[in-house]
Structures are given as C-alpha cells and as structure tokens.
Motif scaffolding. Structure first.
Motif, PDB file in Angstrom:
ATOM      1  N   LEU A  66      90.081  42.058  91.196  1.00 41.97           N
ATOM      2  CA  LEU A  66      90.714  43.593  91.497  1.00 41.97           C
ATOM      3  C   LEU A  66      91.805  43.301  92.074  1.00 41.97           C
ATOM      4  CD1 LEU A  66      87.469  45.842  92.012  1.00 41.97           C
ATOM      5  CD2 LEU A  66      89.383  45.734  90.125  1.00 41.97           C
ATOM      6  N   HIS A  67      92.120  42.261  92.782  1.00 40.48           N
ATOM      7  CA  HIS A  67      93.534  42.097  93.581  1.00 40.48           C
ATOM      8  C   HIS A  67      94.585  41.610  92.926  1.00 40.48           C
ATOM      9  CE1 HIS A  67      91.660  38.024  92.961  1.00 40.48           C
ATOM     10  NE2 HIS A  67      92.964  37.673  93.137  1.00 40.48           N
ATOM     11  N   ARG A  68      94.231  41.492  91.583  1.00 42.04           N
ATOM     12  CA  ARG A  68      95.237  41.315  90.441  1.00 42.04           C
ATOM     13  C   ARG A  68      95.330  42.337  89.472  1.00 42.04           C
ATOM     14  NH1 ARG A  68      94.473  36.983  87.490  1.00 42.04           N
ATOM     15  NH2 ARG A  68      92.571  36.263  88.043  1.00 42.04           N
ATOM     16  N   MET A  69      94.609  43.430  89.705  1.00 41.96           N
ATOM     17  CA  MET A  69      94.736  44.755  89.018  1.00 41.96           C
ATOM     18  C   MET A  69      96.160  45.007  88.479  1.00 41.96           C
ATOM     19  SD  MET A  69      92.623  48.143  89.951  1.00 41.96           S
ATOM     20  CE  MET A  69      92.888  49.487  89.044  1.00 41.96           C
ATOM     21  N   ASP A  70      96.488  45.349  87.154  1.00 41.57           N
ATOM     22  CA  ASP A  70      97.569  45.774  86.584  1.00 41.57           C
ATOM     23  C   ASP A  70      97.460  46.889  85.939  1.00 41.57           C
ATOM     24  OD1 ASP A  70     100.227  45.771  85.881  1.00 41.57           O
ATOM     25  OD2 ASP A  70     100.180  44.064  84.748  1.00 41.57           O
ATOM     26  N   SER A  71      97.494  47.898  86.322  1.00 37.49           N
ATOM     27  CA  SER A  71      97.427  49.148  85.413  1.00 37.49           C
ATOM     28  C   SER A  71      98.729  49.866  84.997  1.00 37.49           C
ATOM     29  CB  SER A  71      96.514  50.317  86.252  1.00 37.49           C
ATOM     30  OG  SER A  71      96.213  51.245  85.492  1.00 37.49           O
ATOM     31  N   SER A  72      98.697  50.201  83.846  1.00 32.39           N
ATOM     32  CA  SER A  72     100.088  50.783  83.411  1.00 32.39           C
ATOM     33  C   SER A  72      99.911  51.796  82.484  1.00 32.39           C
ATOM     34  CB  SER A  72     100.832  49.602  82.886  1.00 32.39           C
ATOM     35  OG  SER A  72     100.411  49.279  81.635  1.00 32.39           O
ATOM     36  N   LEU A  73     101.106  52.462  82.087  1.00 27.34           N
ATOM     37  CA  LEU A  73     101.261  53.701  81.047  1.00 27.34           C
ATOM     38  C   LEU A  73     102.151  52.990  79.941  1.00 27.34           C
ATOM     39  CD1 LEU A  73     100.789  56.182  80.081  1.00 27.34           C
ATOM     40  CD2 LEU A  73     102.834  57.165  81.306  1.00 27.34           C
ATOM     41  N   VAL A  74     101.884  52.905  78.677  1.00 29.44           N
ATOM     42  CA  VAL A  74     102.563  52.284  77.791  1.00 29.44           C
ATOM     43  C   VAL A  74     103.002  53.282  76.884  1.00 29.44           C
ATOM     44  CG1 VAL A  74     102.181  49.887  78.571  1.00 29.44           C
ATOM     45  CG2 VAL A  74     100.979  51.097  76.548  1.00 29.44           C
ATOM     46  N   GLN A  75     104.095  53.171  76.183  1.00 26.55           N
ATOM     47  CA  GLN A  75     104.606  53.946  74.883  1.00 26.55           C
ATOM     48  C   GLN A  75     104.804  52.713  73.878  1.00 26.55           C
ATOM     49  OE1 GLN A  75     108.367  55.685  74.864  1.00 26.55           O
ATOM     50  NE2 GLN A  75     107.757  57.248  73.512  1.00 26.55           N
ATOM     51  N   LEU A  76     104.010  53.014  72.784  1.00 29.15           N
ATOM     52  CA  LEU A  76     104.160  52.041  71.612  1.00 29.15           C
ATOM     53  C   LEU A  76     104.724  52.996  70.437  1.00 29.15           C
ATOM     54  CD1 LEU A  76     100.762  50.233  72.048  1.00 29.15           C
ATOM     55  CD2 LEU A  76     102.908  49.722  72.990  1.00 29.15           C
ATOM     56  N   ASP A  77     105.189  52.098  69.595  1.00 29.12           N
ATOM     57  CA  ASP A  77     105.834  52.703  68.299  1.00 29.12           C
ATOM     58  C   ASP A  77     104.616  52.809  67.116  1.00 29.12           C
ATOM     59  OD1 ASP A  77     106.837  52.281  65.463  1.00 29.12           O
ATOM     60  OD2 ASP A  77     108.736  52.870  66.811  1.00 29.12           O
ATOM     61  N   ALA A  78     104.455  53.996  66.940  1.00 31.66           N
ATOM     62  CA  ALA A  78     103.321  54.216  65.905  1.00 31.66           C
ATOM     63  C   ALA A  78     103.566  53.402  64.649  1.00 31.66           C
ATOM     64  CB  ALA A  78     103.060  55.667  65.679  1.00 31.66           C
ATOM     65  N   GLY A  79     104.402  52.949  64.123  1.00 30.98           N
ATOM     66  CA  GLY A  79     105.042  52.326  63.137  1.00 30.98           C
ATOM     67  C   GLY A  79     104.643  50.845  63.027  1.00 30.98           C
ATOM     68  N   ASP A  80     104.857  50.321  64.346  1.00 24.93           N
ATOM     69  CA  ASP A  80     104.439  48.627  64.277  1.00 24.93           C
ATOM     70  C   ASP A  80     104.228  48.203  65.683  1.00 24.93           C
ATOM     71  OD1 ASP A  80     106.914  49.090  65.831  1.00 24.93           O
ATOM     72  OD2 ASP A  80     108.344  47.951  64.558  1.00 24.93           O
ATOM     73  N   GLY A  81     103.747  49.325  66.287  1.00 23.34           N
ATOM     74  CA  GLY A  81     103.221  48.705  67.733  1.00 23.34           C
ATOM     75  C   GLY A  81     104.329  48.131  68.547  1.00 23.34           C
ATOM     76  N   ARG A  82     105.589  48.250  68.308  1.00 19.02           N
ATOM     77  CA  ARG A  82     106.593  47.933  69.259  1.00 19.02           C
ATOM     78  C   ARG A  82     106.441  48.668  70.760  1.00 19.02           C
ATOM     79  NH1 ARG A  82     111.367  50.156  69.493  1.00 19.02           N
ATOM     80  NH2 ARG A  82     111.132  51.266  67.562  1.00 19.02           N
ATOM     81  N   LEU A  83     106.713  47.911  71.698  1.00 19.68           N
ATOM     82  CA  LEU A  83     106.671  48.291  73.138  1.00 19.68           C
ATOM     83  C   LEU A  83     107.901  49.261  73.211  1.00 19.68           C
ATOM     84  CD1 LEU A  83     105.097  48.646  76.003  1.00 19.68           C
ATOM     85  CD2 LEU A  83     106.552  46.521  76.562  1.00 19.68           C
ATOM     86  N   ARG A  84     107.965  50.348  73.450  1.00 17.02           N
ATOM     87  CA  ARG A  84     108.944  51.273  73.824  1.00 17.02           C
ATOM     88  C   ARG A  84     109.464  51.621  75.389  1.00 17.02           C
ATOM     89  NH1 ARG A  84     108.970  56.574  69.811  1.00 17.02           N
ATOM     90  NH2 ARG A  84     109.228  55.382  67.944  1.00 17.02           N
ATOM     91  N   GLY A  85     108.171  51.494  76.192  1.00 16.36           N
ATOM     92  CA  GLY A  85     108.382  51.637  77.504  1.00 16.36           C
ATOM     93  C   GLY A  85     106.903  51.372  78.337  1.00 16.36           C
ATOM     94  N   GLN A  86     107.262  50.854  79.343  1.00 12.83           N
ATOM     95  CA  GLN A  86     106.168  50.792  80.340  1.00 12.83           C
ATOM     96  C   GLN A  86     106.297  51.115  81.828  1.00 12.83           C
ATOM     97  OE1 GLN A  86     104.663  46.725  80.155  1.00 12.83           O
ATOM     98  NE2 GLN A  86     102.445  47.243  80.797  1.00 12.83           N
ATOM     99  N   TRP A  87     105.242  51.773  82.330  1.00 12.98           N
ATOM    100  CA  TRP A  87     105.602  52.224  83.607  1.00 12.98           C
ATOM    101  C   TRP A  87     104.240  52.016  84.686  1.00 12.98           C
ATOM    102  CZ3 TRP A  87     106.530  54.524  79.079  1.00 12.98           C
ATOM    103  CH2 TRP A  87     107.909  54.935  78.975  1.00 12.98           C
ATOM    104  N   ARG A  88     104.269  51.695  85.924  1.00 13.39           N
ATOM    105  CA  ARG A  88     103.180  51.712  86.731  1.00 13.39           C
ATOM    106  C   ARG A  88     103.432  52.478  88.049  1.00 13.39           C
ATOM    107  NH1 ARG A  88     104.726  46.605  84.236  1.00 13.39           N
ATOM    108  NH2 ARG A  88     102.874  45.464  83.743  1.00 13.39           N
TER     109      ARG A  88
END
Length: 349
Positions: free
Chosen positions: A181-203
């Motif tokens: 848990l000391h290396r926990m890395d939670s995030s919100l991600v936005q993925l392209d619905a066509g190819d899964g490309r990462l559009r953004g990530q926020w923590r």
C-alpha cells in the motif's frame, strides 16, 4: 430536490402507492440459497425478490441492457459474466480467460457493438480493459488502463471511456489481499473508445485515496463534473477515518475535500440527482450529499448504506434492512429479511 443541508431523514413515511420506478436489478446473498442476482419489486412498504437466478460467487456491478436483459459481473477477482433475461430466464455465461480476472464492472460502447470490462492480469497485477463482442461476450482485444486495480468505468462526452484505477496491487495466489500500500498509485484515466489510446491521466495529491466508483453530474451552469467515490487506505486510523469520500473532476483537475465530519474514509457508491452527488457510506451508516463542486451539503442516516442509483430527480438507496427514496416526497421501504443486499443496484423502472 433532496432535503435541506444537514437534514437527517429519520422516521420517514412508509411507502404507499407512490409513482415512479418499482423494479430494481440487484445482487444479494440469500441466507439459505447463497449468492444471487435478480429483480426486486417494490410492493407497498417493502421490497421483495420478483425474479431470481443463482450465481457461482458474489456479483458486483449490474448493467441494464436493451431488450430488458441485465448483465452482471462477478466481484473481483471474478471469473464470470452473466447476461440474464428476467422475463424469460435465458442466461448467457462467459468466463475469464486464463491469467485474467474480472474487477466487477462493465460498460457498453456508444454504438452497443462492444462491451468493455475492467480486468486484472493475474501474473503482473496490471490493469486491463477487456474489449468484448457485445453479442457473444467473447474477448476481441484488451487495452492497458495504465494502472493497477481498475474498477468502475463510464462513457464520457464523445464516447471516450473513463476508468478509475484503484491503484492497489493484488496477486492471483492471495485473492483480495492488498499488497504494498505504500506504493499505491490510484488514478483516473481517459481512454479512446476506438483504440484504447491514453488521452489523459489524473491523480490526487494523497496517494492513499483509492478511486473506485464514478458518476457524471452537472453544475447549475451546465458544466459536466465527474464524481468519484473514494476508499482510503491510510495506515493511521485517524487519518483514514477523516479522509474524503468524494473527489470531483472538472475537466482539468481532480480535487477532493474533507467531509464535514469523519465518514470512516469509505465511499461505497456514488450517484447524481437533483444537482447533488450522493455517496453511500456503509461504514458510517448513511448517505453523504455534496454539491457539484464536491462541497458536503447534507447527511442522511441509512444503516449499512451502499447501493445507490439515480433516476431523473430521484435517488434510490439501499442498506441491509431498509431502502429509501430521496425526492420531494422521501419514503422508506423495508428490505426482505432474507436478503443481504450487495454493493450495487440499478433502477429498472
């Protein structure tokens, strides 16, 4: 609208022949029969099972589908999906591929041709978005979620897929046990619905706040806001109890605020109705209400509250022994004593 800020809904009137939704897709544990999903029917002042199907293990997320079917996803680390038609009892099962496990939630693509499922690679612990043929439930692709422990996912403007990565490492041999848990890395991600490309990530600045469940809302001015229910994983019990249970994403930044009073640091689910986010807090026995910017505005008592869903301006919530309708005419309903309702339910109408 929901009740005034700070109000406690005690002694609610019992439900009569009120208008509005009367059926709910739900998951529960039957005291005699074990894990089930089904349709609950509101009759008078109580909720009772109307259609029922047994499932191998606990279910988690439920997804109503066109034609009246309900898709249920097994609780993490799960190995089954079920598409079930309550009116005909037809059942279509799918099983996780070797080395993969389901994380409890699914989402249809905008054109309803694909089904997305949050999953975990059991060998590496990394998060995946399973891409499945919506008709057959067979996997046709998988995309990384750029984090561990992906949980709920929702569609956003333009059809993009938004995923909450819980950020907690789990391993196949230890099931739900949380590691490092000391290396926990939670995030919100936005993925392209066509190819899964990462559009953004926020923590969030606090790495011990796990992002879990998602609901879209709007400000009075019409701006879209994404509410995220949080589950704290702090080692210090005082810090954990005082931790936020809601974060809000406004399109550019992810923010959380401390609650008005400690809520055990545990948000079970989130929904948006009548201008407010409502987060269920089963460990604090109630429902916390927030405005669209994440400021707490009220609290409603409901023992072991967890399942929440919104329909128009109405918010429906359920605990172990009681369910509540929060609207202009709030009402309470008894839950059949044989039911032990699980984390989620969906209003069917």
């Amino acid at each position: 609208m929901l009740l005034a800020a700070g109000a406690l809904l005690q002694g609610l009137p019992r439900a009569g022949a009120a208008a509005g939704p009367t059926r709910f897709a739900a998951a529960w544990n039957d005291a005699a029969a074990g894990a089930r999903i089904g349709v609950l029917l509101r009759e008078g002042g109580s909720l009772r099972p109307h259609r029922v199907v047994d499932v191998p293990t606990r279910a988690h997320g439920l997804l109503p589908q066109p034609g009246g079917a309900v898709l249920a996803v097994s609780r993490r680390p799960g190995d089954w999906l079920l598409r079930w038609h309550p009116d005909t009892a037809d059942a279509q099962w799918a099983w996780a591929e070797p080395g993969r496990s389901f994380n409890g939630h699914a989402l249809e693509s905008a054109d309803q041709r694909l089904l997305f499922t949050t999953e975990t690679d059991q060998f590496t612990g990394q998060g995946l978005l399973g891409v499945r043929d919506a008709a057959t439930l067979e996997k046709v692709d998988e995309w990384p979620t750029h984090g561990a422990d992906p949980h709920e996912l929702v569609r956003g403007p333009g059809g993009a897929v938004w995923v909450a990565n819980g950020g907690i490492l789990t391993l196949a041999e230890t099931g739900r046990t949380k590691h490092a848990l000391h290396r926990m890395d939670s995030s919100l991600v936005q993925l392209d619905a066509g190819d899964g490309r990462l559009r953004g990530q926020w923590r969030l600045p606090d790495a011990r706040l796990g992002l879990r469940h998602l609901a879209w809302g709007r400000t009075a001015g019409g701006d879209s806001m994404l509410g995220i229910a949080l589950q704290a994983e702090h080692d210090d019990p005082v810090a954990k109890a005082a931790a936020p249970v809601l974060a809000v994403f406004d399109g550019s930044a992810l923010r959380s605020r401390a609650p008005a009073a400690p809520l055990s640091g545990y948000g079970g689910g989130v929904a948006f109705a009548a201008g407010s986010f409502v987060v269920s807090c089963p460990r604090s026995n109630g429902l916390a209400r927030f405005d669209a910017h994440g400021r707490q505005t009220g609290w409603t008592r409901l023992a072991t509250a967890c399942a929440v869903d919104a329909r128009a301006s109405e918010l429906w919530a359920a605990g172990q022994s009681q369910a509540q309708l929060l609207s202009r005419s709030p009402q309470a309903f008894d839950v059949d004593a044989a039911l032990q309702l699980d984390n989620h339910w969906r209003v069917l109408g």
